[in-house]
Design a protein around this motif. Sequence first.
Motif, short mmCIF file in Angstrom:
data_model
loop_
_atom_site.label_atom_id
_atom_site.label_comp_id
_atom_site.label_asym_id
_atom_site.label_seq_id
_atom_site.Cartn_x
_atom_site.Cartn_y
_atom_site.Cartn_z
N LEU A 5 34.64 37.81 45.98
CA LEU A 5 34.07 37.49 47.38
C LEU A 5 32.85 37.90 47.71
N GLY A 59 42.63 33.24 43.42
CA GLY A 59 41.17 32.60 43.70
C GLY A 59 40.94 31.59 43.30
N ARG A 73 41.01 33.58 49.82
CA ARG A 73 40.41 33.91 48.59
C ARG A 73 41.25 34.31 47.62
#
Length: 506
Positions: free
Chosen positions: A376, A277, A272
């Motif tokens: 996230l 990201g 992630r």
Amino acid sequence: MNKTMENMNASPSPARWFRVLRRSMAGESPIRKSFTSSLCEEILKNSQEAFSSGRTKSYPFRLKQLQAMVNLLDKHELEFVAALEKDMHKPKFETILSEITTVRNEAIYAMNNLEQWMTPEPIQKSMTSFLDSCFVKKEPVGVVLIIGGWSLPVQLCLIPMIGAMAAGNTVVLKLSETCSHTADLLQTLLPLHLDNNCYQLVCGEHTELLEILEHKFDHVFYIGDHVTGKQVMQAAAKHMTPVTLVLGGKNPCYVDKSCDLAVTARRIAWARFINAGQNSLAPEYILCHLDIRDALIHELQMCIHEFYGENPQESQNYGRMASVDQYRRVKDFLLCGQVVFGGQTDENDRYIAPTVLIDVKESDPVMKDEILGPVLPIFTVESLEKAIQFINKRERPLAIYVFSHNPQVISEVLDNTCSGSFCSNDSMVQSLYTRLPCGGVGNSGVGIYGGKFSFDAFSHSRACLLRNTAIECVTYLRYPPYAEKQLRLMQWATSISRTNKWCHIL
């Protein structure tokens, strides 16, 4: 190579003129539009002439160009590291692994298998064709337009280009200007190593992309967002041009109670937050039971501290948003739900801290658009069945991830969901396997690429039947005037049986 350099010095390629003139122009839109349109026509004409000459079809030429790509990466590795550091504060470690090594592996894999891929594939014969030569020949489609992605600006441009080169096509590569230093480097280096007439570059804004799409290509390959993807497909439809679209999506990640939370958190956090990201294959949200949510959050926070220290902004191992627009878009997602940890931002540095969200609503923007940033969200579900329902009521994603020590749990998710790819007990690593395809399904894309799948995507499978006149004593049965006896014999000769193959009958 010397001939190529002489040609470049005598007559600069349209791609190089485009770069020089575009930077020196004042920017008046009417002049710029006219110039771009005429230049596109010139580039396309040159590409079509190069393809018609047949030079890209031979095995030695393709092999030489693939080797030139490997040489480019080997010789200029540190220059790519420097360019991506300027564009995205990308660590050298990430650049070499995700941008250089993956592309180099793709080129070498194509070189190692190219002769086999180019060999016509024989097909199983039937009674009506046992004296014939029947095979499928892979032929290049022609002039391919590749519209590369910006999140991994080397990998997402050069990997599809390698497939198109291996398949024997000429290529027009449209670079994104989001990572300007990397785009400039590619515009400088590619013409120095590859055949300038067969492989040409353009670089421009969104309006210029739409202008390029007004021209007819033989295949269009696009990596990017859904809005532009629809525009690409609509433009290609005007010319009946086949397309490959890799559009990303909302990749779910189900974390089962049975998994090792420490390992799970490490593998999710790596996927992630690598490249800040900005990766379409990264997990977009987590689904887990309420009983393990807090423990998982604690493990994720420990991973961030382990990876990037107390202040990730000071870490040499953590990247930045590729542009201010991208920064602002991702920053708005921090208004969704509640920030558990992270959430720090700095627009001047295009910095967004690794962030975990809870209490996010399904209708929030962070759950509608692809994140492409270090954010996230975590959702809680009551059971595996609820998690599968949560996944299936959304558009089909580019990838689905499951973390569990229970093979039955993994099988349940695999068998009852649909996605471009699937991976258990890890994240994103499926993209490292050259023998596995990359691509979406439904809303996440059309078509696949990577390795042999790229070669096939940019090739036409031509059905070939080489016959002779030796069996006219049998084939005469198909000619008029028709009779019932002829029909029965032809049915017997051409029909397929599940129990007896034609050779058993003979």
